[in-house]
Design a protein around this motif. Sequence first.
Motif, short mmCIF file in Angstrom:
data_model
loop_
_atom_site.label_atom_id
_atom_site.label_comp_id
_atom_site.label_asym_id
_atom_site.label_seq_id
_atom_site.Cartn_x
_atom_site.Cartn_y
_atom_site.Cartn_z
N ASP A 12 0.82 -1.21 0.00
CA ASP A 12 0.00 0.00 0.00
C ASP A 12 0.86 1.26 0.00
N ARG A 13 1.97 1.25 0.74
CA ARG A 13 2.88 2.40 0.70
C ARG A 13 3.41 2.60 -0.71
N GLU A 14 3.81 1.53 -1.35
CA GLU A 14 4.32 1.61 -2.72
C GLU A 14 3.24 2.10 -3.67
N ARG A 15 2.01 1.67 -3.47
CA ARG A 15 0.90 2.11 -4.32
C ARG A 15 0.70 3.61 -4.21
N LEU A 17 2.94 5.89 -3.36
CA LEU A 17 4.08 6.56 -4.01
C LEU A 17 3.99 6.45 -5.53
N ARG A 18 3.56 5.32 -6.04
CA ARG A 18 3.42 5.14 -7.48
C ARG A 18 2.35 6.08 -8.04
N LEU A 19 1.23 6.21 -7.36
CA LEU A 19 0.18 7.13 -7.80
C LEU A 19 0.67 8.57 -7.79
N SER A 21 3.72 9.56 -8.14
CA SER A 21 4.74 9.74 -9.17
C SER A 21 4.13 9.98 -10.55
N ARG A 22 2.87 9.66 -10.71
CA ARG A 22 2.18 9.88 -11.98
C ARG A 22 1.64 11.31 -12.12
N THR A 23 1.83 12.11 -11.09
CA THR A 23 1.36 13.50 -11.11
C THR A 23 2.53 14.42 -11.45
N GLU A 31 9.15 6.77 4.36
CA GLU A 31 8.10 5.81 4.68
C GLU A 31 8.22 5.33 6.11
#
Length: 84
Positions: A12-15, A17-19, A21-23, A31
């Motif tokens: 969930d932490r990675e999710r 951060l990934r979201l 990073s798309r901005t 973390e």
Amino acid sequence: VHLLVVDDDEVDRERVLRLLSRTALKFDAMEASSSVDALNLLRLHEFDCVMLDNQLGDASGAELLPAIHREALRDCPVIMITGA
């Protein structure tokens, strides 16, 4: 922007951060996987925002919120997140 992402689930932490990073947002993130880790980081670093899971293994985000405001080096917004 200096972010602290607090979630007991690594996926969930990675999710989160990934979201982010798309901005277009330019950020660096630290973390924490528990309330203890989060409070330790808040005592040592200044953050612009905390992204806080509401269902941590050792506490709820709602329970942790007053301690975050008390222990942080400076005031910052807290965004509550949950996968529930």
